[in-house]
Design an enzyme around this catalytic site. Structure first.
Site, PDB file in Angstrom:
ATOM      1  N   HIS A  45       0.833  -1.199   0.000  1.00 27.96           N
ATOM      2  CA  HIS A  45       0.000   0.000   0.000  1.00 27.96           C
ATOM      3  C   HIS A  45       0.867   1.247   0.000  1.00 27.96           C
ATOM      4  O   HIS A  45       1.914   1.303   0.638  1.00 27.96           O
ATOM      5  CB  HIS A  45      -0.921   0.010   1.218  1.00 27.96           C
ATOM      6  N   CYS A 101       0.106   2.609  -4.706  1.00 28.47           N
ATOM      7  CA  CYS A 101      -0.544   3.869  -5.052  1.00 28.47           C
ATOM      8  C   CYS A 101       0.409   5.023  -4.761  1.00 28.47           C
ATOM      9  O   CYS A 101       1.203   4.961  -3.821  1.00 28.47           O
ATOM     10  CB  CYS A 101      -1.818   4.053  -4.232  1.00 28.47           C
TER      11      CYS A 101
END
Length: 116
Positions: A45, A101
């Site tokens: 993440h 991301c």
């Protein structure tokens, strides 16, 4: 060093402390010669947080998220640059793949490219 969240051993779990220790190990240039290639890969993440320094066009630092980020904190692009990029001697190459991301500037490099 491979850190994974499906390993039961605490030393190989991707906590902030373990990630930082592994990054420091990777770029310890003691004994490395010009022509050496290093490889860093992160799949996990990513996020953003308000930049403390005035060094980001959008005012946001890009981050990667260790498993304990809520307690220990995110790892910012500034930190990754300080540990992975700045210590490298001339002639030592770092290949970095960041699959997360907001990873376009995850190493906070001073240049970028744009495609047509």
């Amino acid at each position: 060093i491979e850190l994974r969240d499906d390993r039961p051993h605490a030393d190989f779990f991707p906590t902030r402390a373990n990630i930082m220790r592994a990054l420091t190990w990777l770029t310890d240039c003691t004994g490395l010669q010009p022509g050496t290639s290093l490889f860093f890969h992160f799949s996990g993440h990513g996020s953003q947080k308000r930049a403390i320094a005035d060094d980001e066009e959008d005012g946001m630092d890009e981050t990667i998220l260790p498993t304990d980020h809520e307690r220990a904190g995110q790892i910012t692009d500034n930190e990754l640059n300080a540990i992975l990029v700045r210590p490298l001697y001339p002639g030592i190459t770092l290949h970095a793949v960041v699959d997360a991301c907001h990873s376009g500037s995850a190493l906070d490099l001073c240049f970028s490219t744009e495609g047509n």
